[in-house]
Design an enzyme around this catalytic site. Sequence first.
Site, PDB file in Angstrom:
ATOM      1  CB  SER A  25      43.969  32.417  45.774  1.00  0.00           C
ATOM      2  OG  SER A  25      43.372  31.321  45.288  1.00  0.00           O
ATOM      3  CE  LYS A  74      34.525  30.202  41.805  1.00  0.00           C
ATOM      4  NZ  LYS A  74      35.619  29.222  41.241  1.00  0.00           N
ATOM      5  CG  ASP A 111      37.254  29.884  37.810  1.00  0.00           C
ATOM      6  OD1 ASP A 111      38.291  29.982  38.498  1.00  0.00           O
ATOM      7  OD2 ASP A 111      36.244  29.896  38.464  1.00  0.00           O
TER       8      ASP A 111
END
Length: 284
Positions: A25, A74, A111
Site C-alpha cells: 500500500s 481487520k 476489499d
Amino acid sequence: MTGRRITGRTVVAGVVGHPVAQSMSPILHNAWLAAAGIDGVYVPFAPDAHGFRRLAEGFRGGAVRGVNVTIPFKADALAAADKASEAARLAGAANLLLFEPDGRILADNTDGFGMLRAFAVQAPKWDAALGPVTVLGAGGAARGAVAALLLAGTPKVFVVNRTVEKAEAMAAALGQKVSPLPLNHAVGALGLSTAVINATSAGMGGAPSLDVPLDATQPACVVMDMVYKPLVTPFLQQAQDLGRTTVDGLEMLVRQAEPSFEAFYGEYPPAEVDVRELALEQLR
Ligand code: ATR
C-alpha cells in the site's frame, strides 16, 4: 517521488498491520500522491499484536486522517469504529478507518469493491447478479468476498470449505442465499456457477493450490484467485488451460486501494500511473 516536500499541511494516512513491512500500500499510495501533486504522505504503522485499539484511540480527532488495516487487525478495526458501512458490517471486518475531526472513527471495507472492480477490468462480460458464485474458503477473506457478492445482487453463493462447520457458521451469519458445502462436494456447485473465487490461502508462495475440479465449470465461468504471489497460481493456470477467463489477486489489491485514496486525500487516484506494474516490480 524524489524531492516531494513535506509541509505543515501534509495530510497523513497509512497502513496498520503486524507485520506491515510486506504491505504494498505505501508504494501504491505514494506513487499516486506524487503523480497527482497532492500534499500528502502514506506511511506504515506496526503496533504490537495487541496494540491496535490503543493506536486507533490515539488517532481520534484526525491528527492522522485515516488508515488502511491489514492482517491481523481487520476485525479489531471494525470493533474500534463508532460507525461502519454496510460492506464492513456484512464482511465482519474493516480495511479502512477514517478519523473524523469530531472524534468519531468511521469504518469501511473496500476489499469487496476491489474484487468486483478486478472482475470488471479483467472479465468485463461477467455480472455478479446473473447467477450463483462459488467461493472457496470460509475465513476473513472469504467472508469479505461473500458479503460483496450479496451486496452486488448475486442470487446464491456456495461457500466451499475444508472445514464445513466454518462455512455453516458463515451461512448462519449472512443468510439463506449462502449455501455451505464441504470441499469434496464442490462439483455440483461448480457446474452451476458463473464464477469461482479462491479465497483460501492455498497456493500462496508456491504452495500447492486447492485440488478443485475446475473442468466441472461451464466454459463461460470466470475463475479468480485472491492469491497474488505467484501472479498465476496453479489454480489460475488450471483455469487458463481449460480456456476459462481468469481474474488475478493483484488486480484486486490495486483496486481496493483506490477508494481508500479518495477517502484520505479527497480525490480519486490519477489514472495515468501504472500501479499494477509498480506492484509487479515488488513481487519480482
Ligand atoms: P483469511 O483471513 O486470509 O481468510 P483464515 O481465516 O486463516 O485466513 O482462513 C484461511 C482459509 O483457507 C480457510 O477457509 C482454510 O480452510 P479451513 O477453514 O478448513 O482451515 C483455507 N485453507 C488454507 N489452506 C488450505 C488448504 N491447504 N486446503 C484447504 N483449505 C485451506
